[in-house]
Design a protein around this motif. Structure first.
Motif, PDB file in Angstrom:
ATOM      1  N   VAL A  88       0.833  -1.203   0.000  1.00 56.93           N
ATOM      2  CA  VAL A  88       0.000   0.000   0.000  1.00 56.93           C
ATOM      3  C   VAL A  88       0.871   1.259   0.000  1.00 56.93           C
ATOM      4  O   VAL A  88       0.619   2.215  -0.747  1.00 56.93           O
ATOM      5  CB  VAL A  88      -0.948   0.002   1.218  1.00 56.93           C
ATOM      6  N   GLY A  89       1.912   1.271   0.830  1.00 53.98           N
ATOM      7  CA  GLY A  89       2.775   2.445   0.910  1.00 53.98           C
ATOM      8  C   GLY A  89       3.457   2.763  -0.406  1.00 53.98           C
ATOM      9  O   GLY A  89       3.471   3.921  -0.853  1.00 53.98           O
ATOM     10  N   TRP A  90       4.004   1.746  -1.050  1.00 56.06           N
ATOM     11  CA  TRP A  90       4.731   1.986  -2.302  1.00 56.06           C
ATOM     12  C   TRP A  90       3.803   2.252  -3.484  1.00 56.06           C
ATOM     13  O   TRP A  90       4.133   3.035  -4.379  1.00 56.06           O
ATOM     14  CB  TRP A  90       5.664   0.813  -2.601  1.00 56.06           C
ATOM     15  N   VAL A  91       2.621   1.604  -3.512  1.00 58.62           N
ATOM     16  CA  VAL A  91       1.658   1.897  -4.580  1.00 58.62           C
ATOM     17  C   VAL A  91       1.210   3.344  -4.478  1.00 58.62           C
ATOM     18  O   VAL A  91       1.148   4.073  -5.484  1.00 58.62           O
ATOM     19  CB  VAL A  91       0.442   0.945  -4.498  1.00 58.62           C
ATOM     20  N   TYR A  92       0.915   3.780  -3.261  1.00 56.38           N
ATOM     21  CA  TYR A  92       0.501   5.163  -3.060  1.00 56.38           C
ATOM     22  C   TYR A  92       1.613   6.132  -3.468  1.00 56.38           C
ATOM     23  O   TYR A  92       1.378   7.092  -4.204  1.00 56.38           O
ATOM     24  CB  TYR A  92       0.125   5.384  -1.594  1.00 56.38           C
ATOM     25  N   TRP A  93       2.822   5.878  -2.988  1.00 55.15           N
ATOM     26  CA  TRP A  93       3.942   6.784  -3.264  1.00 55.15           C
ATOM     27  C   TRP A  93       4.216   6.869  -4.763  1.00 55.15           C
ATOM     28  O   TRP A  93       4.367   7.958  -5.322  1.00 55.15           O
ATOM     29  CB  TRP A  93       5.186   6.292  -2.520  1.00 55.15           C
ATOM     30  N   THR A  94       4.269   5.728  -5.436  1.00 58.99           N
ATOM     31  CA  THR A  94       4.566   5.707  -6.872  1.00 58.99           C
ATOM     32  C   THR A  94       3.475   6.398  -7.680  1.00 58.99           C
ATOM     33  O   THR A  94       3.753   7.221  -8.568  1.00 58.99           O
ATOM     34  CB  THR A  94       4.731   4.259  -7.364  1.00 58.99           C
ATOM     35  N   GLY A  95       2.219   6.076  -7.393  1.00 58.73           N
ATOM     36  CA  GLY A  95       1.123   6.685  -8.127  1.00 58.73           C
ATOM     37  C   GLY A  95       1.079   8.192  -7.960  1.00 58.73           C
ATOM     38  O   GLY A  95       0.868   8.934  -8.919  1.00 58.73           O
ATOM     39  N   LEU A  96       1.331   8.653  -6.734  1.00 57.04           N
ATOM     40  CA  LEU A  96       1.272  10.087  -6.481  1.00 57.04           C
ATOM     41  C   LEU A  96       2.470  10.818  -7.076  1.00 57.04           C
ATOM     42  O   LEU A  96       2.336  11.958  -7.547  1.00 57.04           O
ATOM     43  CB  LEU A  96       1.187  10.349  -4.974  1.00 57.04           C
ATOM     44  N   VAL A  97       3.646  10.196  -7.073  1.00 59.73           N
ATOM     45  CA  VAL A  97       4.813  10.813  -7.713  1.00 59.73           C
ATOM     46  C   VAL A  97       4.545  11.028  -9.198  1.00 59.73           C
ATOM     47  O   VAL A  97       4.809  12.103  -9.753  1.00 59.73           O
ATOM     48  CB  VAL A  97       6.073   9.941  -7.504  1.00 59.73           C
ATOM     49  N   LEU A  98       4.012  10.011  -9.865  1.00 58.91           N
ATOM     50  CA  LEU A  98       3.711  10.135 -11.289  1.00 58.91           C
ATOM     51  C   LEU A  98       2.636  11.190 -11.538  1.00 58.91           C
ATOM     52  O   LEU A  98       2.743  12.010 -12.456  1.00 58.91           O
ATOM     53  CB  LEU A  98       3.267   8.783 -11.843  1.00 58.91           C
ATOM     54  N   ALA A  99       1.601  11.187 -10.710  1.00 57.38           N
ATOM     55  CA  ALA A  99       0.519  12.156 -10.895  1.00 57.38           C
ATOM     56  C   ALA A  99       1.015  13.577 -10.681  1.00 57.38           C
ATOM     57  O   ALA A  99       0.657  14.494 -11.434  1.00 57.38           O
ATOM     58  CB  ALA A  99      -0.636  11.844  -9.935  1.00 57.38           C
ATOM     59  N   MET A 100       1.852  13.796  -9.655  1.00 52.28           N
ATOM     60  CA  MET A 100       2.322  15.150  -9.372  1.00 52.28           C
ATOM     61  C   MET A 100       3.329  15.640 -10.413  1.00 52.28           C
ATOM     62  O   MET A 100       3.429  16.840 -10.666  1.00 52.28           O
ATOM     63  CB  MET A 100       2.933  15.210  -7.976  1.00 52.28           C
ATOM     64  N   SER A 101       4.071  14.735 -11.039  1.00 59.88           N
ATOM     65  CA  SER A 101       4.951  15.163 -12.123  1.00 59.88           C
ATOM     66  C   SER A 101       4.112  15.676 -13.292  1.00 59.88           C
ATOM     67  O   SER A 101       4.472  16.643 -13.963  1.00 59.88           O
ATOM     68  CB  SER A 101       5.845  14.001 -12.584  1.00 59.88           C
ATOM     69  N   SER A 102       2.969  15.034 -13.510  1.00 60.36           N
ATOM     70  CA  SER A 102       2.074  15.486 -14.558  1.00 60.36           C
ATOM     71  C   SER A 102       1.403  16.805 -14.180  1.00 60.36           C
ATOM     72  O   SER A 102       1.131  17.648 -15.033  1.00 60.36           O
ATOM     73  CB  SER A 102       1.007  14.421 -14.835  1.00 60.36           C
ATOM     74  N   GLU A 103       1.134  16.997 -12.890  1.00 56.32           N
ATOM     75  CA  GLU A 103       0.584  18.269 -12.431  1.00 56.32           C
ATOM     76  C   GLU A 103       1.555  19.414 -12.720  1.00 56.32           C
ATOM     77  O   GLU A 103       1.138  20.527 -13.064  1.00 56.32           O
ATOM     78  CB  GLU A 103       0.293  18.213 -10.929  1.00 56.32           C
ATOM     79  N   ALA A 104       2.849  19.145 -12.557  1.00 58.13           N
ATOM     80  CA  ALA A 104       3.853  20.164 -12.869  1.00 58.13           C
ATOM     81  C   ALA A 104       3.794  20.537 -14.343  1.00 58.13           C
ATOM     82  O   ALA A 104       3.929  21.712 -14.709  1.00 58.13           O
ATOM     83  CB  ALA A 104       5.246  19.656 -12.500  1.00 58.13           C
ATOM     84  N   THR A 105       3.582  19.530 -15.204  1.00 62.73           N
ATOM     85  CA  THR A 105       3.439  19.808 -16.635  1.00 62.73           C
ATOM     86  C   THR A 105       2.198  20.641 -16.905  1.00 62.73           C
ATOM     87  O   THR A 105       2.218  21.586 -17.713  1.00 62.73           O
ATOM     88  CB  THR A 105       3.359  18.483 -17.421  1.00 62.73           C
ATOM     89  N   ALA A 106       1.096  20.322 -16.207  1.00 59.22           N
ATOM     90  CA  ALA A 106      -0.140  21.068 -16.392  1.00 59.22           C
ATOM     91  C   ALA A 106       0.032  22.536 -16.011  1.00 59.22           C
ATOM     92  O   ALA A 106      -0.388  23.444 -16.737  1.00 59.22           O
ATOM     93  CB  ALA A 106      -1.261  20.438 -15.555  1.00 59.22           C
ATOM     94  N   ALA A 107       0.671  22.782 -14.859  1.00 60.01           N
ATOM     95  CA  ALA A 107       0.905  24.160 -14.427  1.00 60.01           C
ATOM     96  C   ALA A 107       1.830  24.880 -15.406  1.00 60.01           C
ATOM     97  O   ALA A 107       1.654  26.076 -15.691  1.00 60.01           O
ATOM     98  CB  ALA A 107       1.502  24.170 -13.018  1.00 60.01           C
ATOM     99  N   SER A 108       2.816  24.171 -15.928  1.00 63.51           N
ATOM    100  CA  SER A 108       3.748  24.775 -16.888  1.00 63.51           C
ATOM    101  C   SER A 108       3.029  25.221 -18.149  1.00 63.51           C
ATOM    102  O   SER A 108       3.314  26.292 -18.705  1.00 63.51           O
ATOM    103  CB  SER A 108       4.850  23.768 -17.244  1.00 63.51           C
ATOM    104  N   ILE A 109       2.093  24.400 -18.630  1.00 61.13           N
ATOM    105  CA  ILE A 109       1.339  24.748 -19.836  1.00 61.13           C
ATOM    106  C   ILE A 109       0.515  26.012 -19.611  1.00 61.13           C
ATOM    107  O   ILE A 109       0.442  26.891 -20.465  1.00 61.13           O
ATOM    108  CB  ILE A 109       0.439  23.570 -20.257  1.00 61.13           C
ATOM    109  N   LEU A 110      -0.095  26.111 -18.439  1.00 62.32           N
ATOM    110  CA  LEU A 110      -0.892  27.293 -18.123  1.00 62.32           C
ATOM    111  C   LEU A 110      -0.013  28.541 -18.044  1.00 62.32           C
ATOM    112  O   LEU A 110      -0.371  29.604 -18.560  1.00 62.32           O
ATOM    113  CB  LEU A 110      -1.636  27.079 -16.801  1.00 62.32           C
ATOM    114  N   ILE A 111       1.138  28.419 -17.391  1.00 60.36           N
ATOM    115  CA  ILE A 111       2.037  29.567 -17.252  1.00 60.36           C
ATOM    116  C   ILE A 111       2.597  29.980 -18.609  1.00 60.36           C
ATOM    117  O   ILE A 111       2.730  31.171 -18.911  1.00 60.36           O
ATOM    118  CB  ILE A 111       3.175  29.235 -16.266  1.00 60.36           C
ATOM    119  N   ARG A 112       2.928  29.012 -19.441  1.00 62.71           N
ATOM    120  CA  ARG A 112       3.485  29.342 -20.759  1.00 62.71           C
ATOM    121  C   ARG A 112       2.449  30.016 -21.649  1.00 62.71           C
ATOM    122  O   ARG A 112       2.806  30.684 -22.623  1.00 62.71           O
ATOM    123  CB  ARG A 112       4.034  28.093 -21.446  1.00 62.71           C
TER     124      ARG A 112
END
Length: 490
Positions: A88-112
């Protein structure tokens, strides 16, 4: 650990929870739920609110009794064993790391969109570095920052409701042409709740909207996970839960109702925020820029809270021997867990540049599964631990309606998970999430075999230690996929 002598108040906890819950999934992703269910999406938000209440109550009951470092991961380990806690700990950590990296891309697109000459990868790197460094300041300072960001988001929702009421009142009194003179479309928008079918998609429409509705509620668990930051958890946490639920459900229902007073379901686009569409229809097109600012604020708030939780999840895994020994943090702030999580997000951002777009989105969408999976685990762990205990963990009566509300909550969450393939773009999230689940379960099994082999000396099992709980954030992968796909189309 990071426990402060002063502690967080009921209001501060509620603001922290609201700041983490109200994210990009509500401002943009709610259009998916609206298209699926029409006005009856209000029922879906009420059902989602009840699910959130029971999950949050179960988590807070366990947290008040045992404010453990790993929160739901630790309770899973207590209820189902070390293998379950590891997975459970590693599934949560891995899934959230991937999701938050994509969130960074989303914010970058908006700022650009405001600064077209800026490099998208450099913007993403800068955002991840920023939220990582801010987390190194500690929980107290981060809580103040989150409260400020929450104020921006909540003010935006409240302002939209007030503006919608004003527009409707002006149209009723004849002081404002319908939708700035746009005619029939505006009239339909004004009379949407009367002129359109209440349940255009039937029961299936409500069921189909539940996945996105739960995503818009994601992050509520921060209340149950902040027990060690309060003066008196047994009193403060339940009050904060009630205040958060009243404010959250009230704001959501008011905002969605206001939407249907301004715009018909047929004019809601899944590629544009429904709030922007509604106000643009009534001649307020300048709100698009304002809403983009709010979206960036929402994404940054989500990432801040998520990195906060990711660092503490790694610390919990390290303390139980589920990571290499060097990851252990012996300071109040889990510096190593935060830095490793930030580094992993940078690596995931790099994957987005190297892998084919479809493969990357397949991995990123696992964040939605990990979120729902954690909620099922919370309810299952609470059920098993309470049965083992023979009653509520504290002096109170515990979660209302136990065990029936536990069964209903678990069944409802599993039904939402099973429905993921019915939502465009979410089928891959279910497959990717199950893939990570199997991979980490297999890794634990292999590690256990190696530890119990004659060559290895078996180490004694650590006792679960009651230390500081974590505050995992919430996966808004749907928003990121929408924006990333828009970038690809351009």
């Amino acid at each position: 650990m990071e426990r402060k002598s002063k502690g967080l108040s009921v209001w501060q906890l509620a603001m922290l929870a609201l700041g983490t819950v109200v994210g990009g999934s509500f401002f943009l992703g709610s259009s998916v739920a609206i298209r699926a269910a029409g006005p009856s999406v209000l029922i879906a938000y009420v059902i989602g609110g009840f699910l959130v209440y029971f999950i949050l109550t179960a988590l807070s009951e366990m947290t008040v009794a045992n404010p453990a470092s790993g929160s739901f991961r630790t309770y899973t380990e207590q209820a189902f064993g070390r293998g379950a806690g590891f997975t459970v700990g590693w599934v949560y950590w891995t899934g959230l790391v991937l999701a938050m990296s994509s969130e960074a891309t989303a914010a970058s697109i908006l700022i650009r969109g405001w600064y077209p000459r800026l490099s998208l990868p450099l913007l993403g790197i800068a955002i991840i570095v920023l939220v990582t460094l801010l987390n190194l300041l500690g929980a107290e300072r981060l809580g103040k920052l989150e409260s400020g960001l929450a104020a921006i988001k909540l003010s935006a929702i409240a302002a939209f409701v007030v503006l919608a009421v004003w527009l409707v009142a002006r149209m009723w009194t004849g002081g404002l042409p319908a939708a700035g003179g746009q005619g029939a479309g505006a009239a339909a928008g004004y009379g949407a709740l009367r002129g359109e079918p209440w349940m255009p998609g039937g029961i299936g429409g409500i069921a189909g909207s539940m996945l996105m509705v739960m995503f818009t509620y994601a992050g509520f668990e921060v209340l149950g996970l902040a027990a060690s930051e309060t003066r008196n958890p047994a009193v403060t946490i339940p009050k904060a839960i009630r205040l958060t639920m009243v404010l959250l459900i009230g704001l959501y229902l008011a905002a969605i109702t206001a939407l249907f007073l301004l715009i018909p379901r047929s004019l809601v686009s899944e590629e544009i925020s429904p709030f922007v569409s509604a106000l643009t229809l009534h001649g307020l097109g300048w709100t698009g820029t304002v809403m983009n600012i709010v979206l960036v604020t929402a994404i940054l708030s989500t990432m801040l809270a998520s990195v906060f939780g990711l660092g503490r999840m790694l610390r919990s895994l390290a303390e139980e021997g589920h990571t290499p020994a060097w990851m252990k943090d012996r300071t109040d702030i889990p510096y190593r867990g935060i830095l490793v999580s930030g580094g992993a997000m940078l690596a995931a951002l790099g994957l987005g540049l190297l892998l084919p777009q479809g493969v990357y989105l397949f991995l990123v969408s696992s964040g939605g599964f990990s979120l729902l999976f954690v909620y099922v685990v919370i309810m299952a762990s609470h059920y098993r631990l309470r049965k083992r205990h023979g009653g509520p963990f504290g002096q109170g009566r515990g979660m209302r309606g136990f065990p029936y509300t536990s069964w209903l909550s678990i069944g409802g969450l599993i039904a939402i998970i099973v429905s993921m393939p019915l939502i465009p773009g979410q089928g891959g999230g279910l497959v990717a999430g199950l893939m990570f689940l199997l991979v980490f379960a297999a890794l634990y099994a292999v590690g256990r075999i190696r530890r119990t082999s004659p060559v290895q000396s078996r180490k004694p099992t650590r006792q679960l230690s009651p230390v500081r709980p974590i505050s995992p954030g919430f996966a808004n992968a749907e928003l990121s996929e929408e924006l990333t796909e828009q970038k690809t189309k351009k």
